[in-house]
Design an enzyme around this catalytic site. Structure first.
Site, short mmCIF file in Angstrom:
data_model
loop_
_atom_site.label_atom_id
_atom_site.label_comp_id
_atom_site.label_asym_id
_atom_site.label_seq_id
_atom_site.Cartn_x
_atom_site.Cartn_y
_atom_site.Cartn_z
N HIS A 66 94.46 71.52 32.29
CA HIS A 66 93.13 70.94 32.53
C HIS A 66 92.22 71.15 31.32
O HIS A 66 92.16 72.24 30.77
CB HIS A 66 92.48 71.58 33.77
CG HIS A 66 91.44 70.71 34.39
ND1 HIS A 66 90.21 70.49 33.80
CD2 HIS A 66 91.44 70.00 35.55
CE1 HIS A 66 89.49 69.69 34.59
NE2 HIS A 66 90.21 69.38 35.64
N GLY B 44 70.27 77.47 25.05
CA GLY B 44 71.10 78.50 24.42
C GLY B 44 71.41 78.25 22.96
O GLY B 44 70.91 77.31 22.35
N ARG C 292 73.21 77.52 19.24
CA ARG C 292 74.00 76.44 18.66
C ARG C 292 75.36 76.95 18.19
O ARG C 292 75.86 76.57 17.15
CB ARG C 292 73.23 75.82 17.47
CG ARG C 292 72.10 74.90 17.85
CD ARG C 292 72.60 73.56 18.36
NE ARG C 292 73.41 72.84 17.37
CZ ARG C 292 72.93 72.03 16.46
NH1 ARG C 292 71.62 71.85 16.34
NH2 ARG C 292 73.74 71.39 15.63
N HIS D 243 79.86 80.97 22.75
CA HIS D 243 80.12 82.38 23.01
C HIS D 243 81.53 82.65 22.51
O HIS D 243 82.45 81.84 22.72
CB HIS D 243 80.03 82.64 24.52
CG HIS D 243 80.16 84.07 24.90
ND1 HIS D 243 81.37 84.73 24.92
CD2 HIS D 243 79.23 85.00 25.29
CE1 HIS D 243 81.20 85.98 25.30
NE2 HIS D 243 79.91 86.17 25.53
N PRO D 244 81.77 83.76 21.81
CA PRO D 244 83.07 83.96 21.15
C PRO D 244 84.28 83.93 22.08
O PRO D 244 85.38 83.55 21.66
CB PRO D 244 82.92 85.33 20.48
CG PRO D 244 81.74 85.96 21.11
CD PRO D 244 80.84 84.85 21.53
N THR D 245 84.10 84.30 23.34
CA THR D 245 85.23 84.27 24.27
C THR D 245 85.00 83.33 25.46
O THR D 245 85.94 82.76 25.99
CB THR D 245 85.53 85.67 24.83
OG1 THR D 245 84.34 86.21 25.46
CG2 THR D 245 85.98 86.61 23.72
N ALA D 246 83.74 83.17 25.86
CA ALA D 246 83.44 82.40 27.08
C ALA D 246 83.07 80.95 26.81
O ALA D 246 82.89 80.17 27.74
CB ALA D 246 82.31 83.08 27.86
N GLY D 247 82.93 80.56 25.53
CA GLY D 247 82.68 79.17 25.20
C GLY D 247 81.32 78.67 25.62
O GLY D 247 80.29 79.31 25.37
#
Length: 300
Positions: free
Chosen positions: A83, A165, A167, A170-174
């Site tokens: 997905h 938020g 530009r 988030h490094p892991t959560a996108g």
């Protein structure tokens, strides 16, 4: 005045680690005034769909806690699944059920989106009825390039700037997509072949964007663990295009390739009316009405 009920159906990018989905579900359930209705996990899609209800205040808090739990536990850098996705909490829609309007749900999406961006440092896009401009209404348009493609484009392309938020992802959560919409049915049809190209061609014939059925979005996937393929659909308006119409078109297209339907599934919850319409169609009932279903009379 009718009791205030909002439905929230967040989709999380985790469908293989039950302990992670359980932690997210527990975070949602921990908010007084919410009721967790359903949790669906799909290992092939590597995705979980959670459904819960409550009043606006409770649902807003529960949605944020679910987002927080996902951000803490899901790393998109190592996530793989069929997905498309851009975030740990990939999408979070609010749906009016009773005592609230669509405008109320738009305001709710805006408030929750701002909080996710502010407190979790995750960029947020608004979609469907909450979209800030027409080209952001459709979820597939916001997911273009997925996590990997959006990682650079969000920094350089003004058209991909989030509504709230930073530009940068988030490094892991996108990133996360939050919005308000009418009831949607996630309806999948499985085909008895391993040829994913057939599923993709049938999906193209079914979805509205390529000349198929109105109110239908569709993609073709391989279900590798089962050795079959799937036409995965979002039915945006089951009254405008009922489930049986999409099923019959897929059946007809599959026959052209010498392939048969081996099963279908509904992910999450489905309105009773949508099921009743399907029963009415296949049984060719005369003068049938949903009030003839026993359970609907018990609820009166």
């Amino acid at each position: 005045m009718a009791r205030e009920i909002v439905e929230c159906v967040p989709n999380f990018s985790e469908g293989r680690r039950k302990e992670v989905v359980d932690a997210i579900s527990e975070a949602i359930r921990s908010v007084p005034g919410t009721k967790l209705l359903d949790v669906e996990m799909d290992a092939n899609h590597n995705r979980a769909v959670v459904t819960f209800i409550g009043d606006r205040k409770a649902v807003a808090e529960a949605a944020f806690r679910g987002a927080q739990a996902a951000v803490q536990r899901i790393d998109l850098n190592v996530h793989r699944g069929e997905h498309p996705r851009i975030g740990a909490l990939d999408v979070c829609p609010f749906v009016p059920v009773a005592g609230v309007s669509m405008a109320d749900c738009v305001a709710l999406a805006t408030d929750v989106g701002q909080r996710i961006a502010r407190e979790l440092k995750v960029p947020v896009y608004l979609y469907e009825e909450a979209a800030t401009r027409p080209e952001r209404r459709a979820l597939p348009d916001l997911r273009k390039g997925e996590f990997e493609g959006l990682r650079e484009e969000i920094k350089t392309n003004p058209e991909r700037a989030p509504d709230f938020g930073p530009r940068e992802l988030h490094p892991t959560a996108g990133a996360t997509v939050v919005g308000a919409r009418y009831p949607l049915i996630a309806f999948n049809v499985n085909l008895g072949t391993q040829d994913v190209d057939i599923a993709k061609k049938i999906a193209a014939a079914v979805r509205e964007s390529s000349g198929g059925l109105k109110f239908v979005r569709a993609k073709g996937f391989a279900l590798k663990d089962r050795g079959i393929v799937q036409v995965s659909m979002n039915m945006l308006n089951f009254k405008g295009t009922p489930l049986f119409r999409a099923y019959e078109l897929i059946k007809s297209e599959a026959e052209r390739y010498g392939v048969h339907i081996v099963g279908s599934e509904i992910v999450g919850l489905v309105p009773l009316e949508a099921v009743a319409d399907t029963v009415d169609f296949y049984l060719k009932l005369e003068r049938f009405d949903v009030t003839q279903i026993l359970e609907t009379r018990l609820w009166e």
